[in-house]
Design a protein around this motif. Structure first.
Motif, short mmCIF file in Angstrom:
data_model
loop_
_atom_site.label_atom_id
_atom_site.label_comp_id
_atom_site.label_asym_id
_atom_site.label_seq_id
_atom_site.Cartn_x
_atom_site.Cartn_y
_atom_site.Cartn_z
N MET A 10 0.82 -1.21 0.00
CA MET A 10 0.00 0.00 0.00
C MET A 10 0.85 1.26 0.00
SD MET A 10 -3.01 0.77 2.72
CE MET A 10 -3.47 2.40 3.25
N PHE A 11 2.01 1.20 0.63
CA PHE A 11 2.86 2.38 0.78
C PHE A 11 4.20 2.15 0.11
CE2 PHE A 11 0.38 2.57 4.92
CZ PHE A 11 -0.48 3.56 4.49
N GLN A 12 4.45 2.92 -0.95
CA GLN A 12 5.73 2.86 -1.65
C GLN A 12 6.17 4.27 -2.03
OE1 GLN A 12 5.43 0.15 -4.99
NE2 GLN A 12 4.34 -1.39 -3.77
N ILE A 82 -16.78 -6.05 8.12
CA ILE A 82 -16.47 -5.80 6.72
C ILE A 82 -15.28 -6.65 6.28
CG2 ILE A 82 -15.69 -4.06 5.06
CD1 ILE A 82 -18.61 -3.71 5.79
N GLY A 83 -14.31 -6.81 7.16
CA GLY A 83 -13.16 -7.65 6.83
C GLY A 83 -13.54 -9.08 6.53
N ALA A 84 -14.54 -9.59 7.25
CA ALA A 84 -14.98 -10.96 7.04
C ALA A 84 -15.69 -11.15 5.71
CB ALA A 84 -15.91 -11.39 8.18
N HIS A 85 -16.14 -10.05 5.09
CA HIS A 85 -16.86 -10.13 3.82
C HIS A 85 -16.02 -9.65 2.64
CE1 HIS A 85 -20.25 -10.41 6.65
NE2 HIS A 85 -20.85 -11.08 5.69
N THR A 86 -14.74 -9.38 2.89
CA THR A 86 -13.79 -9.03 1.83
C THR A 86 -12.59 -9.95 1.98
OG1 THR A 86 -12.93 -7.27 3.28
CG2 THR A 86 -14.52 -6.63 1.57
N SER A 87 -11.68 -9.89 1.01
CA SER A 87 -10.60 -10.88 1.04
C SER A 87 -9.19 -10.30 1.04
CB SER A 87 -10.74 -11.82 -0.16
OG SER A 87 -10.65 -11.10 -1.38
N LYS A 88 -8.99 -9.09 0.49
CA LYS A 88 -7.61 -8.61 0.36
C LYS A 88 -7.43 -7.13 0.68
CE LYS A 88 -8.30 -7.85 -4.61
NZ LYS A 88 -7.89 -8.20 -5.97
N ILE A 89 -8.48 -6.35 0.62
CA ILE A 89 -8.33 -4.92 0.85
C ILE A 89 -7.94 -4.66 2.30
CG2 ILE A 89 -10.76 -4.48 1.44
CD1 ILE A 89 -10.50 -1.92 -0.34
N ASN A 90 -7.03 -3.70 2.51
CA ASN A 90 -6.61 -3.37 3.87
C ASN A 90 -7.74 -2.71 4.66
OD1 ASN A 90 -3.99 -4.40 3.62
ND2 ASN A 90 -3.22 -2.48 2.77
N LEU A 91 -7.63 -2.80 5.98
CA LEU A 91 -8.65 -2.30 6.90
C LEU A 91 -7.98 -1.32 7.84
CD1 LEU A 91 -9.99 -5.88 7.67
CD2 LEU A 91 -11.06 -4.26 6.08
N ILE A 277 4.29 15.34 -4.95
CA ILE A 277 4.87 16.00 -3.78
C ILE A 277 5.12 15.03 -2.63
CG2 ILE A 277 3.81 18.22 -4.39
CD1 ILE A 277 1.86 17.73 -1.99
N GLY A 278 4.75 13.75 -2.81
CA GLY A 278 5.09 12.76 -1.80
C GLY A 278 3.95 12.22 -0.98
N VAL A 279 2.69 12.52 -1.35
CA VAL A 279 1.56 11.89 -0.67
C VAL A 279 1.50 10.43 -1.13
CG1 VAL A 279 -0.94 11.88 -0.32
CG2 VAL A 279 0.29 14.06 -0.52
N ASN A 280 1.41 9.51 -0.18
CA ASN A 280 1.44 8.08 -0.51
C ASN A 280 0.07 7.41 -0.50
OD1 ASN A 280 4.18 8.52 1.44
ND2 ASN A 280 4.49 7.72 -0.64
N HIS A 281 -0.89 8.03 0.19
CA HIS A 281 -2.23 7.44 0.23
C HIS A 281 -3.24 8.54 0.51
CE1 HIS A 281 -5.21 4.21 0.75
NE2 HIS A 281 -5.69 4.93 1.74
N ILE A 282 -4.35 8.50 -0.22
CA ILE A 282 -5.46 9.43 0.01
C ILE A 282 -6.72 8.61 0.25
CG2 ILE A 282 -6.99 11.12 -1.07
CD1 ILE A 282 -4.60 12.35 -2.44
N MET A 283 -7.41 8.95 1.34
CA MET A 283 -8.70 8.31 1.64
C MET A 283 -9.82 9.27 1.26
SD MET A 283 -8.59 8.58 5.83
CE MET A 283 -6.88 8.07 6.01
N PHE A 284 -10.78 8.76 0.49
CA PHE A 284 -11.86 9.59 -0.02
C PHE A 284 -13.13 9.42 0.80
CE2 PHE A 284 -9.39 8.96 -4.01
CZ PHE A 284 -9.06 10.28 -4.21
#
Length: 314
Positions: A10-12, A82-91, A277-284
């Motif tokens: 997720m973070f690179q 929600i984690g139990a109903h998904t398989s790979k997305i981070n929480l 500019i170096g932002v690694n993740h944006i939550m919408f």
């Protein structure tokens, strides 16, 4: 302890990934219905979003103008559901208010979640700012800075050490041990300043979540954080961003409170600017969307996310 694969994917450096806040619903100023959240979480997962984010809010407070009060349900319980109903997305938690949760209980809960959903949990923590929640639990809000540090130290030690010796205002651990221990080290992300100094924030945690600002202002915060944290360890920079994605792909960018409105071309360009500019993740936050959220997610999947990935690869 194993390296957290969810964190490294997720973070690179030089790459921007995207997440969604719960509830995934265009509820505006109304109380959300919380309908179709599993379907939308799965849709986000398949679309290439890397994380779903959950707020930690106890009480409805009309002065906050937040009808969702987070996502209404308790953050860790709803995250597990929600984690139990998904398989790979981070929480992710954005963010757990540690002065309002005992660190031993929190360690037990998040270690259990990490074992149930290996390498998917992103633990954002904060000192909190909702006075009504502090009053409801009889916790003095003006002492939240001290309480945050005490909770952080206790949590960090009890979750990582075998049979630790802890003597803290939060409690005593003597010839006893927290089980389970997480199978991988859970990433801890600081939110805002947590009532601490900038030096403390830069020294602690695995990344920093800071409030949305235009790129020309945010770049200074990112540079300052990375300079303070030092070059030896990559620590990601995360920010929230409300958006309204117009159905007109050519609509120019305009400001909305704390975020932006525009067609997919303009939204893609502002995201690329944040990436540069170096932002690694944006939550919408899609609560103010004027379109069905499914349509917005599909447009991200078909156009915006591929464009960001292409920009990174070149």
């Amino acid at each position: 302890m194993n390296k957290h694969k969810g964190f490294t994917s997720m973070f690179q450096k030089g790459r921007l990934t995207l997440g969604l806040n719960l509830p995934i619903e265009a509820h505006g100023n109304n109380v959300p219905t919380l309908e179709h959240q599993i379907e939308r979480a799965r849709l986000a997962e398949e679309a290439g979003f890397t994380c779903l984010w959950f707020q930690d809010v106890l009480l409805e407070d009309p002065t906050f103008e937040d009808p969702a009060t987070g996502q209404i349900f308790d953050s860790l319980i709803y995250l597990t559901y929600i984690g139990a109903h998904t398989s790979k997305i981070n929480l992710g938690t954005a963010a757990i208010v540690t002065p309002l949760r005992h660190p031993l209980r929190l360690a037990k809960e998040v270690a259990s979640i990490e074992r149930l959903f290996p390498e998917r949990l992103m633990l954002g923590i904060s000192s909190g700012d909702r006075r009504k929640d502090f009053e409801g639990l009889n916790v003095p809000i003006m002492e939240r800075g001290r309480l945050f540090r005490e909770a952080y130290d206790y949590f960090t030690q009890v979750i990582s050490e075998e049979f630790p010796a802890i003597e803290s205002p939060m409690g005593k651990i003597d010839k006893s041990n927290l089980v389970p221990k997480p199978s991988s080290r859970i990433p801890v992300l600081m939110t805002g300043y947590c009532q601490q100094t900038f030096d403390w924030i830069a020294e602690h945690g695995d990344g920093w979540m800071f409030y949305p600002q235009p790129p020309d202002k945010q770049v200074d915060m990112i540079r300052s954080y990375r300079n303070k944290a030092g070059p030896e360890t990559f620590r990601p920079f995360i920010m929230p961003l409300p958006i309204q994605l117009s159905a007109d792909k050519d609509e120019p960018l305009s400001k909305i409170p704390a975020g932006y409105r525009g067609g997919r071309k303009a939204i893609t360009e502002i995201l690329k600017e944040y990436q540069s500019i170096g932002v690694n993740h944006i939550m919408f936050n899609l609560s103010k969307s004027e379109r069905p959220v499914e349509a917005v997610i599909h447009e991200f999947q078909d156009y915006i996310i591929p464009s960001l990935e292409e920009d990174t690869s070149t």
